[in-house]
Motif scaffolding. Structure first.
Motif, mmCIF file in Angstrom:
data_model
loop_
_atom_site.group_PDB
_atom_site.id
_atom_site.type_symbol
_atom_site.label_atom_id
_atom_site.label_comp_id
_atom_site.label_asym_id
_atom_site.label_seq_id
_atom_site.Cartn_x
_atom_site.Cartn_y
_atom_site.Cartn_z
ATOM 1 N N ILE A 66 0.840 -1.203 0.000
ATOM 2 C CA ILE A 66 0.000 0.000 0.000
ATOM 3 C C ILE A 66 0.871 1.247 0.000
ATOM 4 N N ALA A 67 1.937 1.222 0.790
ATOM 5 C CA ALA A 67 2.863 2.362 0.804
ATOM 6 C C ALA A 67 3.541 2.513 -0.551
ATOM 7 N N GLY A 68 3.919 1.389 -1.162
ATOM 8 C CA GLY A 68 4.503 1.443 -2.497
ATOM 9 C C GLY A 68 3.528 2.004 -3.518
ATOM 10 N N LEU A 69 2.257 1.601 -3.394
ATOM 11 C CA LEU A 69 1.218 2.136 -4.270
ATOM 12 C C LEU A 69 1.081 3.641 -4.077
ATOM 13 N N THR A 70 1.124 4.073 -2.811
ATOM 14 C CA THR A 70 1.084 5.508 -2.516
ATOM 15 C C THR A 70 2.261 6.220 -3.172
ATOM 16 N N GLY A 71 3.444 5.602 -3.091
ATOM 17 C CA GLY A 71 4.624 6.184 -3.719
ATOM 18 C C GLY A 71 4.485 6.291 -5.229
ATOM 19 N N LEU A 72 3.834 5.305 -5.856
ATOM 20 C CA LEU A 72 3.637 5.338 -7.306
ATOM 21 C C LEU A 72 2.623 6.409 -7.702
ATOM 22 N N ILE A 73 1.587 6.580 -6.870
ATOM 23 C CA ILE A 73 0.606 7.636 -7.146
ATOM 24 C C ILE A 73 1.269 9.009 -7.016
ATOM 25 N N ILE A 74 2.076 9.171 -5.969
ATOM 26 C CA ILE A 74 2.829 10.425 -5.803
ATOM 27 C C ILE A 74 3.709 10.668 -7.027
ATOM 28 N N ALA A 75 4.389 9.625 -7.478
ATOM 29 C CA ALA A 75 5.259 9.760 -8.646
ATOM 30 C C ALA A 75 4.457 10.122 -9.887
ATOM 31 N N GLY A 76 3.304 9.450 -10.082
ATOM 32 C CA GLY A 76 2.497 9.733 -11.257
ATOM 33 C C GLY A 76 2.010 11.169 -11.292
ATOM 34 N N VAL A 77 1.608 11.688 -10.122
ATOM 35 C CA VAL A 77 1.113 13.070 -10.048
ATOM 36 C C VAL A 77 2.259 14.068 -10.203
ATOM 37 N N VAL A 78 3.325 13.870 -9.432
ATOM 38 C CA VAL A 78 4.407 14.858 -9.383
ATOM 39 C C VAL A 78 5.220 14.862 -10.676
ATOM 40 N N LEU A 79 5.568 13.685 -11.190
ATOM 41 C CA LEU A 79 6.426 13.624 -12.376
ATOM 42 C C LEU A 79 5.736 14.127 -13.630
ATOM 43 N N ASN A 80 4.398 14.122 -13.626
ATOM 44 C CA ASN A 80 3.664 14.650 -14.767
ATOM 45 C C ASN A 80 3.233 16.100 -14.570
ATOM 46 N N SER A 81 3.656 16.714 -13.459
ATOM 47 C CA SER A 81 3.276 18.094 -13.168
ATOM 48 C C SER A 81 4.173 19.067 -13.911
ATOM 49 N N GLU A 82 3.627 20.220 -14.217
ATOM 50 C CA GLU A 82 4.391 21.279 -14.854
ATOM 51 C C GLU A 82 4.632 22.405 -13.851
#
Length: 449
Positions: free
Chosen positions: A147-163
């Motif tokens: 679950i923590a890893g999933l949270t980390g992936l969601i954070i990555a998906g949001v942040v890495l695609n941010s401008e």
């Protein structure tokens, strides 16, 4: 169970982000050559392995009102959070400066990682003598980790695609993840403290390294468990490390979508963990391993032969409006989910079998066995990641690092694409098959306990 599930959240989040994003970060954002990036990943695992016996030995001999394990988790929580953020920062200067920086910060982050993860893992054997409770503890542990890893992936998906983050996306991701790691570790310590006080304590007997080797290599059950653990985690780590490269450079999925692709894997692994925990309790752990491995092997084989999608420069070019692309992408997601379900056995089964091996030893030094299990496993993973970097280098893989003001879509050679496919499909399948062969004669008396 809740507190034990939180204990692996910080380290699980870090491991997931490292597994999926660190290699790509090194070659695409930090501008490191493939061979150096692979060597750094090997260094992370090798150093993590080297400090395991020392921290396990010190943890066994630590005395406090909360037992020998909790103090280590408390002390290392904040250093883990800070270093987890720092590893995603990009220093200025030539490649040699960045290589030195990442070498030093890798040593720091993995020292803090081990100081939490290893004492914490030993608690599953010491809190209870019952196999069913130990299995539930490990299921809770890896549920929290996934679950923590999933949270980390969601954070990555949001942040890495941010401008608008001034090209500091990875560093922002690291700071958020580091904060979560600190909080979850401290909460786990608070919840586990009453149980750690009453847990079984190690004997504290000093043992020379030669006797440790003799103890370990005379324990046949431990040798089987560690062999299985190495093989399954080398397969899993290899797939995680090469996954985004496979999705982007072989299947031609745009990076805006590729950053989200690991999330179905993490969700399905979480579901698989619950499935195999139930199968383990209703049937036995080896049956759960066999069923999960079959799913894992079949899905890896499917990934090996999945055709590439039509290439576009970005999602805005109508990537999923193409019918063939849409069908192939759906098939890709299904394959990823099946891999997650099958690969979740790598989390649960070896750690569920480890207490059986520890119980074979009259002195039951859980910290010692846990340390050596993790040490040998991490050396194997470190070498496998280095082999990945070497294979990509030999195949002529081209780094995607470009000037931030330009767009450069690189066409990888046929040999590089074939190498990536072998690393995502054939090699992991082979490792899992060898693991099943090793466990075929596990002690039947232990399976029903």
């Amino acid at each position: 169970m809740l507190s034990y599930g939180l204990g692996d959240a910080g380290t699980g989040l870090a491991a997931t982000q490292f597994g999926f994003f660190l290699f790509r970060f090194f070659i695409c954002s930090a501008g490191l050559p493939v061979l150096i990036a692979g060597s750094l990943l090997m260094l992370i695992k090798i150093w993590d392995a080297i400090n395991d016996p020392l921290i396990g030995w010190l943890s066994d001999r630590t005395k406090s009102r909360w037992g020998p394990r909790i103090p280590w988790m408390l002390i290392a929580a904040v250093p883990l959070g800070i270093s987890l953020a720092a590893i995603w920062w990009i220093p200025t200067g030539p490649v040699i400066n960045r290589t030195i920086y990442y070498t030093l910060i890798s040593i720091i982050v993995m020292t803090a990682y081990t100081s939490i993860n290893l004492p914490f893992a030993a608690l599953s054997t010491e809190i209870s003598e019952k196999t069913s409770i130990r299995t539930r503890l490990n299921a809770a542990r890896f549920t929290g980790s996934i679950i923590a890893g999933l949270t980390g992936l969601i954070i990555a998906g949001v942040v890495l695609n941010s401008e608008g983050l001034a090209n500091n996306e990875y560093f922002v991701m690291g700071k958020i993840s580091g904060f979560i790691a600190v909080i979850t570790t401290l909460l786990s310590c608070w919840g586990l403290a009453p149980y750690a006080k009453k847990a079984r304590r190690p004997s504290g007997k000093t043992e020379p390294i030669k006797l440790q080797f003799k103890r370990i290599f005379n324990n046949k059950k431990f040798l089987k468990v560690i062999s299985l653990y190495i093989l399954l985690w080398c397969a899993l780590q290899l797939m995680q490390t090469v996954a985004l490269i496979y999705v982007e450079d072989v299947l031609n999925v745009p990076s805006e979508i590729a950053n989200w692709v690991p999330i179905p894997f993490q969700i399905s692994a979480l579901i698989g963990l619950q499935i195999w925990a139930r199968v383990s309790n209703k049937l036995n752990r080896i049956s759960a391993l066999n069923y999960g491995a079959i799913i894992w092997i079949v899905s890896c084989t499917a990934a090996l032969f999945l055709p590439s999608l039509s290439k576009v420069s970005s999602i805005e070019d109508g990537f999923l409006l193409n019918f063939d692309n849409l069908i192939l992408f759906i098939i890709l997601i299904v394959i990823i989910c099946l891999i997650g379900i099958g690969a979740s056995t790598a989390y649960l089964i070896p750690w569920s079998l480890l207490p059986d091996a520890i119980d074979e030893d009259p002195e039951k030094p859980a910290g010692l066995y846990t340390a050596w299990m993790v040490l040998i496993q991490k050396i194997g993973i470190g070498l496998s990641v280095q082999v990945l970097g070497l294979l990509l280098y030999i195949s002529g893989y081209q780094s995607c690092f470009v000037d931030n003001s330009t767009l450069n879509i690189i066409e990888q050679s046929s040999l590089a694409q074939l190498t990536i496919r072998l690393c995502i499909g054939f090699i992991p399948s082979l490792l899992v098959i060898v693991g099943l062969f090793i466990m075929r004669k596990w002690d039947q008396k232990l399976l029903t306990n």
